[in-house]
Design an enzyme around this catalytic site. Structure first.
Site, PDB file in Angstrom:
ATOM      1  N   ASP A   1       5.847  -2.533   1.150  1.00 42.91           N
ATOM      2  CA  ASP A   1       4.826  -1.594   0.726  1.00 42.91           C
ATOM      3  C   ASP A   1       4.443  -1.859  -0.736  1.00 42.91           C
ATOM      4  O   ASP A   1       5.321  -1.917  -1.603  1.00 42.91           O
ATOM      5  CB  ASP A   1       5.411  -0.180   0.883  1.00 42.91           C
ATOM      6  CG  ASP A   1       4.372   0.911   0.708  1.00 42.91           C
ATOM      7  OD1 ASP A   1       3.432   0.956   1.528  1.00 42.91           O
ATOM      8  OD2 ASP A   1       4.502   1.701  -0.239  1.00 42.91           O
TER       9      ASP A   1
ATOM     10  N   GLU B   1       2.084  -6.115   1.708  1.00 46.00           N
ATOM     11  CA  GLU B   1       0.977  -5.163   1.826  1.00 46.00           C
ATOM     12  C   GLU B   1       0.373  -4.963   0.440  1.00 46.00           C
ATOM     13  O   GLU B   1       0.603  -3.963  -0.226  1.00 46.00           O
ATOM     14  CB  GLU B   1       1.461  -3.821   2.391  1.00 46.00           C
ATOM     15  CG  GLU B   1       0.305  -2.857   2.697  1.00 46.00           C
ATOM     16  CD  GLU B   1       0.360  -1.571   1.882  1.00 46.00           C
ATOM     17  OE1 GLU B   1       1.057  -1.552   0.866  1.00 46.00           O
ATOM     18  OE2 GLU B   1      -0.310  -0.605   2.278  1.00 46.00           O
TER      19      GLU B   1
END
Lengths: 669, 669
Positions: free
Chosen positions: A398, A427
């Site tokens: 993330d 990401e």
């Protein structure tokens, strides 16, 4: 003459090569413009097990001596070098290839040398051709054979010994003997190597397993996989969903964070400030009294339940990808254990995350500038190790672009050194350069801007950049149609046809694609003027009817079926855009080495109506005549069509916005 | 928070910077894709004193902090770093420039850091904008000011001290004070720098004197400058020629080897084997009983005579370039002194140079693979040093591509470290990659394929490659019309017009050009089916009539005059090809920063007749309207013309095959 090391015998080569260094001042051969390489070897290039790893370079010496060159490859940290002879291609360019058989970080380099015997043989042949006296040459030839025989082995040794004996016995026959092809072959292997030069530094290469380049992901929000409204689903509910997902053809189940969720400043529905203990909170607010990054949210079950889920996936040929979110809730155990890893305000309160004027009251970032930054790095590495030990081999990371680049480079190398099968997906929805930097530093795969590229020019430009530029060596695009944070406007407004279009593109433009659950149901309710889902399960429990009317599950299953059935989809870089005379029809090929394995795909970008186009099939490149007739096979229906000529008229409607075919060969008719 | 070094005060910066290294794991700022650089800094880029040296890079951190970056430059081996702030350009790209003031090898790098105060100020401003409480921020701001005040000096210190005192006294006014522009400026200089990251390794840059990029060479064969047939000219005869050469506008007199010439195997006329002592022999057969590379051929005079010649050149604003030919005659003193530097055959005779079936019986090559290769390197370096001590600052190197690349890299660095003004010209008429490699390794200038590029497509392609590709950073093309070894076929057959065409192209396509004596006389007699001159002075004494009818000396003088008078010619990389609708007319510009200094040149490539073309002048890029009238000035005649519109018709004849003009501005008429 002999300044450099003698030619190593094959048996010695393995041990010698890594120690062999060019003598200062004597590395007389230039090895330049190596491809592939990223930033002169600062970053590794990426490949997959089974790939032919081809390396090219300009290789040239001073003067006229004959050169030879070898490509060398080994696992990093070992001295088990593999070798492949390089061949001259054109204009001082050489090339060689080695098939990759093992995963993990490798080093590759090139060694070049002058072949003393071949160079001498060239001079001998030229003089004989010009009928010049040759006597002066013989002594040198004999000396070269005598030097080689000290190292030669097997048949080569016999050939060289025989030639040496004859030359010493009878000078009259020596010329023909020296020029014999069998001797040339033997001496190429065993003859003296002069001016041995090695490319320094060796360049890094990361070899991944096949799933690094070819996979279909399904993002499952575990709390919403159950059947009881207002209550968290469990891993048992998640297991119950697996057959349905497997039937759609997905092979990777990706879970957002599954850890205990903080209570302090917990968010309410639709990200409201001031949620209550009745709200589940965002799973990205990791950590509570129940534990931190290595614990399971009690609402979902136990660690044993999670392991059952992993096993259930594996039974169905699927694997689990976990989210790795480097942040804490205000209740994470680390905040008490390691207050020095975080920042506190003058009033003694912890500094929660913010990007003024935005505030993330339920989340605390690490202070990577802390004196004990090494402690933070190690603790985070140990989280990854923990989940690897519990069967997770894929991590979706993330927001990596808001943590230090050196941390990621270190973490991924550290993990992959022991576990080369681990895949990391970045990401990084950020500016292009940080996005690419993370890929260079080691991320196996990367999220992309695909999610917002809708029209033909945008898609063509973006995918050309990713597959034709430098990025092809390090950036593996993972094409997500949607995420829990992104419901693109095209999907909000285009109905089921828009979902089919985006699935068709994501599944066929690259090797990696994924959907976030609800996509298959064409869920398209957003918050006003936003790409956020309305009533997102990020902040509440939801119950879905996974078979609700209007779903496109059969279409998704078909996409994954043709991906699996056609090897051309496994190479993420073989994309080629082809002419179609309609700006709302994108026509492209996934080219295969065997042209008949190439797949041709036309996708209509218009969710609102039918589109037609004249497409150009590159027949001559596929070994077919532009004049002849040929057969194409529709990959969805398996029907065949008879076509004549490269220009063909096609028609595509929103009900199935993709037409994919292969050339089945020339027509018999 | 403070892990990295505090901001160095300006007085400390010089001393601190070279020692300052990123803390491992803490170099959080990416500095990528630096331009210019060659092979990631493996080879130096080249510039000239007075150039603005502009460096760009992608610079970005993780997160949202404000970055600053500085370009750093110093002479190699010193710590006297010069600095220039870099500015963000676009999309994480930054750029900065430093004017180059000293010759020699330099190192340049980039340092980037987060500006703690500016980052904090951004957050403060965003919160104030959103009317969020600010109290938590004040303590941090005060701490940053207090940290800065420990290092600040001058006006900056006063500004920071005042702000600090006010903030501590009266929190109510603090926000406006913190956001004041004067404080921002002071804190940009003196405020704390976090996450300081330096580009490693520093990249090399070689700064040359102006003549490295802009010069007009005249190759003078000294033995043939006299008036008595069958007898060697002397340096005194050479001096007598200088006014004539200066009148043609040349500034560099290049001499082929001036050393004693070997007797053994001396070549006769037209390179015949078996010359006699009456033949002068090739000056490339260096060395006799009279001495080697540091001696003067007694036929030409003494070392004192040579020094007089150097002085005579200098008096006329010219300098001397010497040939550096790394080879020996069979009578060179080194052969007896250092037999281990050479190769001998089994019969004890020395191995003379050959490239079978070709033989060079009067020349011996060094064996650079000899155990004492260091001795060879040093001896050759000392030859260069000797001639530098005798006033020679330019060396034309014969056939460098047949000697080891590492030798050249070492020699040129070694010499230029002590004598940064020395210029080395590489005569590597070989394949493109070795030719370019020598330029990368350090040669100041390079011979090119220009000599054989005659038609418009060839010339356009080749000069585009040299001025638009990577080569522009390291390869300085020296355009010779002819050499003692090359009388191009175009000159053999095209008459005086061919000589004018080639001179016009050589003088105006780049910064460096040269002719070999006899060119100005349109000497075009070649050996049959060869580019060798008939009766070459390489092998015999000649007497020339330097004013013989048909000479093109006035035309050459005009070319050199317009080169000197127009600064656009001094930049070898500002070439731009422009449209002309005739394949036998080449039209191009030498673009200047000040557009009115740009020079436009049209050359007819046809020696046999007149040519006309419609040319396109890029008026709008020069600040002129495509609709208006404008004045152009003919650089040869100094006449002005009135033109209207970008398309103009021109006509060029073989008598003066070049038309060169400047835009004198819009017309008054």
């Amino acid at each position: 003459m002999a300044v450099t090391a003698p030619a190593p015998a094959a048996a010695e080569a393995k041990a010698q090569m890594p120690r062999l260094r060019p003598v200062a001042g004597n590395h007389r051969i230039a090895i330049e413009s190596v491809t592939p390489q990223i930033a002169y070897g600062r970053y590794p290039v990426k490949r997959i097990i089974g790939d032919q790893f081809q390396v090219s370079a300009d290789i040239f010496g001073d003067g006229h001596d004959r050169l030879r060159a070898t490509l060398l490859l080994c696992r990093a940290g070992t001295v088990d070098w593999r070798m492949a002879a390089m061949q001259p291609v054109d204009n001082d360019r050489w090339s060689g290839a080695i098939t990759l058989t093992e995963p993990g970080r490798h080093l590759y380099t090139i060694e070049a040398w002058t072949d003393a015997f071949a160079s001498w043989r060239d001079r001998l042949a030229a003089k004989r051709q010009a009928a010049q006296p040759l006597t002066d040459e013989f002594a040198e030839g004999v000396a070269l054979l005598a030097e080689a025989v000290r190292y030669a082995d097997g048949n080569g040794r016999t050939t060289i010994e025989t030639a040496l004996a004859s030359a010493q016995r009878d000078a009259a026959t020596a010329v023909d003997l020296f020029l014999a092809p069998a001797l040339e072959t033997a001496m190429a292997e065993w003859g003296p190597r002069r001016r041995v030069t090695r490319l320094e530094p060796a360049r890094p290469l990361v070899v991944d397993r096949a799933e690094a380049r070819f996979a279909a992901w399904y993002e499952m929000f575990p709390r919403s996989q159950g059947t009881v409204p207002g209550q968290s689903a469990t891993f048992a509910d998640c297991v119950a969903r697996l057959d349905d997902i497997a039937a759609m053809g997905f092979d990777t189940i990706y879970l957002p964070p599954i850890h205990p969720i903080g209570l302090t400043n917990r968010k309410g529905r639709n990200n409201a400030v001031g949620g209550s203990a009745d709200d589940p909170g965002s799973p990205y607010a990791i950590g509570s009294a129940a534990g931190g990054h290595d614990a399971i949210d009690p609402a979902l079950g136990t660690l044993a339940d999670f392991q059952d889920f992993v096993a259930a996936c594996r039974e169905r040929g699927m694997e689990v990808a976990l989210d790795f979110a480097v942040q804490c809730s205000l209740d994470h155990p680390w905040i008490k254990q390691h207050p020095d890893w975080f920042e506190f305000l003058a009033d003694g309160s912890i500094r929660y995350a913010e990007n003024p004027p935005k505030k993330y009251q339920d989340i605390v970032n690490f202070n990577f500038d802390a004196a004990d930054w090494r402690g933070i790095w190690r603790a985070l590495r140990d989280v990854v190790r923990f989940w690897i030990a519990h069967g997770v081999h894929v991590f979706r990371v993330d927001n990596p672009h808001t943590k230090p680049y050196p941390f990621w480079e270190w973490l991924i190398r550290e993990i992959q050194a022991a576990h080369p099968e681990i895949i990391f997906l970045s990401e990084a929805f950020t500016r292009p350069k940080p996005m690419h930097q993370l890929a260079k530093l080691g991320f196996t795969q990367s999220y992309t801007y695909f999610t917002w590229r809708n029209d033909k020019v945008e898609l063509t430009d973006y995918f050309t950049e990713l597959t034709r530029g430098d990025a092809r060596e390090y950036f593996r695009a993972h094409l997500f149609t949607n995420t829990p944070d992104i419901l693109p406007r095209f999907l909000q407004t285009g109905g089921a046809a828009a979902f089919r279009i985006r699935a068709a593109l994501a599944a066929t433009l690259g090797g990696l694609w994924g959907i976030y659950n609800g996509f298959e149901l064409c869920e398209n309710r957003a918050l006003p003027d936003s790409e956020e889902y309305a009533d997102s399960e990020k902040y509440e429990y939801k119950v879905w009817d996974w078979d609700r009317p209007g779903n496109i599950k059969p279409f998704i299953a078909e996409l994954n079926r043709i991906r699996r059935e056609n090897a051309a989809f496994t190479d993420g870089l073989n994309l080629e855009f082809l002419p179609a005379d309609n700006p709302r029809i994108l026509f492209y090929a996934r080219m295969a080495v065997d042209a008949h394995e190439s797949v041709f795909i036309a996708v209509s970008l218009n969710p609102a109506g039918d589109e037609a186009a004249m497409i150009d099939v590159p027949l001559t490149r596929l070994g077919l005549s532009n004049d002849g007739r040929f057969v194409v096979r529709n990959l969805f229906s398996d029907e065949t069509l008879q076509w004549a000529g490269p220009q063909q008229s096609i028609w595509i409607g929103p009900g199935r916005p993709i037409f994919a075919f292969k050339l089945a060969g020339p027509s018999d008719a």
